[in-house]
Design an enzyme around this catalytic site. Structure first.
Site, PDB file in Angstrom:
ATOM      1  N   LYS A  53      -9.561 -27.462 -22.213  1.00  0.00           N
ATOM      2  CA  LYS A  53      -9.412 -28.489 -21.180  1.00  0.00           C
ATOM      3  C   LYS A  53      -9.994 -27.996 -19.857  1.00  0.00           C
ATOM      4  O   LYS A  53     -10.681 -28.741 -19.153  1.00  0.00           O
ATOM      5  CB  LYS A  53      -7.929 -28.873 -21.026  1.00  0.00           C
ATOM      6  CG  LYS A  53      -7.443 -29.720 -22.193  1.00  0.00           C
ATOM      7  CD  LYS A  53      -5.940 -29.864 -22.292  1.00  0.00           C
ATOM      8  CE  LYS A  53      -5.590 -30.598 -23.597  1.00  0.00           C
ATOM      9  NZ  LYS A  53      -4.158 -30.687 -23.874  1.00  0.00           N
ATOM     10  N   GLN A  97       1.402 -29.249 -21.255  1.00  0.00           N
ATOM     11  CA  GLN A  97       0.951 -28.951 -22.624  1.00  0.00           C
ATOM     12  C   GLN A  97       2.145 -28.887 -23.572  1.00  0.00           C
ATOM     13  O   GLN A  97       3.101 -28.148 -23.332  1.00  0.00           O
ATOM     14  CB  GLN A  97       0.186 -27.615 -22.618  1.00  0.00           C
ATOM     15  CG  GLN A  97      -0.422 -27.247 -23.951  1.00  0.00           C
ATOM     16  CD  GLN A  97      -1.541 -28.200 -24.391  1.00  0.00           C
ATOM     17  OE1 GLN A  97      -2.367 -28.619 -23.591  1.00  0.00           O
ATOM     18  NE2 GLN A  97      -1.549 -28.562 -25.665  1.00  0.00           N
ATOM     19  N   ASP A 120      -1.784 -37.951 -19.688  1.00  0.00           N
ATOM     20  CA  ASP A 120      -1.527 -37.875 -21.126  1.00  0.00           C
ATOM     21  C   ASP A 120      -0.936 -39.183 -21.650  1.00  0.00           C
ATOM     22  O   ASP A 120      -0.857 -39.396 -22.860  1.00  0.00           O
ATOM     23  CB  ASP A 120      -0.533 -36.737 -21.434  1.00  0.00           C
ATOM     24  CG  ASP A 120      -1.213 -35.573 -22.155  1.00  0.00           C
ATOM     25  OD1 ASP A 120      -2.340 -35.765 -22.653  1.00  0.00           O
ATOM     26  OD2 ASP A 120      -0.613 -34.486 -22.206  1.00  0.00           O
TER      27      ASP A 120
END
Ligand code: NDP
Length: 291
Positions: A53, A97, A120
């Site tokens: 990322k 994450q 997200d």
């Protein structure tokens, strides 16, 4: 022979479009886009994903800042970090994450992220907006599946779609996306899970079969209708290599289109994460109306 849905090439095309957008808008926006990535603990795959990322952000001109914290981090400290990032004007997106280390429940933290920075798409408000058909930031993997179909001209409209898996991050949001009105969706959707009876029969009804189970090569050719589009979202580590939830070699001869693993849906997830970050940046800097 089926069309191989090349997520690697499609994701590269999306990244290059986003790079152009960032280059074109940065001067008017007054700053570059920013993404904060929080990683708790030492989970090796998560460390790899975070590095991917960071690299993808650098490639297209997004400033990324990674916060690597030990698994022993108190919950109050993680909440305080999210609060600080919520307040930072240079950070358009905040990504926590997953999975979190054992003992840490993700929902309170995901719910603490400001919805307009929820790149997200896991915040209850983002999921609510998706289910209501309102604009918002969408979960990256299912949106990546939809985008892959769009880019290959595969329309789910009027088709029977079967989604195997009902997780909050893949199966459930994908089912909402496929069933949404509009020419890029509009499918008739069945969602399967571990309580589904006669899974093979249900899968064989699918014109579009989406699989997110986390079970290596579980879906075999006899479970697939000849001519079906097969989107394999699973990523499983087996004997040091990666494979999907579908038996690719067995299904390949009968499908009309299929995603490989790796190189299918996986790369699309990061491309959509970047797209969500740019979307948030455009909103935060008043660039929504600009080209
Ligand atoms: P979860 O473990 O959260 O969900 C798995 C789902 O599959 C559950 O709904 C489960 O049912 C269902 N399932 C499991 N076994 C069966 C069975 N025998 N029959 C029918 N349904 C079954 O997984 P995720 O959704 O998080 O991930 C799924 C896969 O996708 C994994 O391989 C993961 O690595 C991959 N993934 C890939 C991403 C990418 O970027 N390409 C991103 C995220 C995930 P039940 O609800 O009843 O338990």
């Amino acid at each position: 022979m089926p069309i191989i849905l090349d997520g690697k090439a499609t994701a590269a095309a999306i990244r290059s479009e986003l790079k152009e957008t960032v280059a074109a808008l940065t001067a008017r926006a007054g700053r570059r886009p920013g993404l904060a990535v929080i990683l708790i603990g030492e989970d090796p795959p998560s460390q790899v994903y975070v590095r991917f990322k960071e690299r993808a952000c650098a490639e297209i001109g997004v400033i990324s800042e990674a916060f690597r914290l030990p698994a022993s981090t108190p919950q109050s400290e993680l909440m305080a970090l999210i609060d600080r990032l919520n307040d930072r004007e240079d950070m358009d997106g905040i990504l926590l994450q997953l999975p979190l280390p054992d003992g840490l429940e993700s929902h309170p933290f995901l719910g603490r992220i400001r919805p307009d920075k929820d790149v997200d798409g896991f915040h209850p408000e983002s999921m609510g907006r998706l289910s209501l058909g309102l604009p918002g930031l969408r979960p990256c993997t299912p949106e990546g599946v939809m985008e892959l179909m769009r880019r290959y001209g595969i329309s789910p409209s009027g088709k029977r779609a079967v989604v195997v898996g009902r997780s909050n991050i893949v199966g459930k949001p994908l089912a909402y996306m496929l069933a949404a009105p509009g020419k890029d969706a509009n499918a008739t959707v069945t969602v399967c899970h571990s309580g589904t009876r006669n899974l093979a029969d249900v899968c064989r009804e699918a014109d579009i079969l989406c699989v997110a189970m986390g079970k290596p090569r579980f879906i075999t050719a006899d479970m697939v209708r000849p001519g079906a589009v097969v989107l394999d979202i699973g990523i499983n580590r087996v004997n040091g290599g990666l494979c999907g939830d579908c038996d690719y070699e067995g299904i390949y001869p009968i499908a009309s289109a299929i995603t490989p693993v790796p190189g299918g849906v996986g790369p699309m997830t990061i491309a959509i994460l970047l797209r969500n970050t740019i979307k948030a940046w455009r909103a935060h800097t008043g660039m929504d109306q600009e080209s």
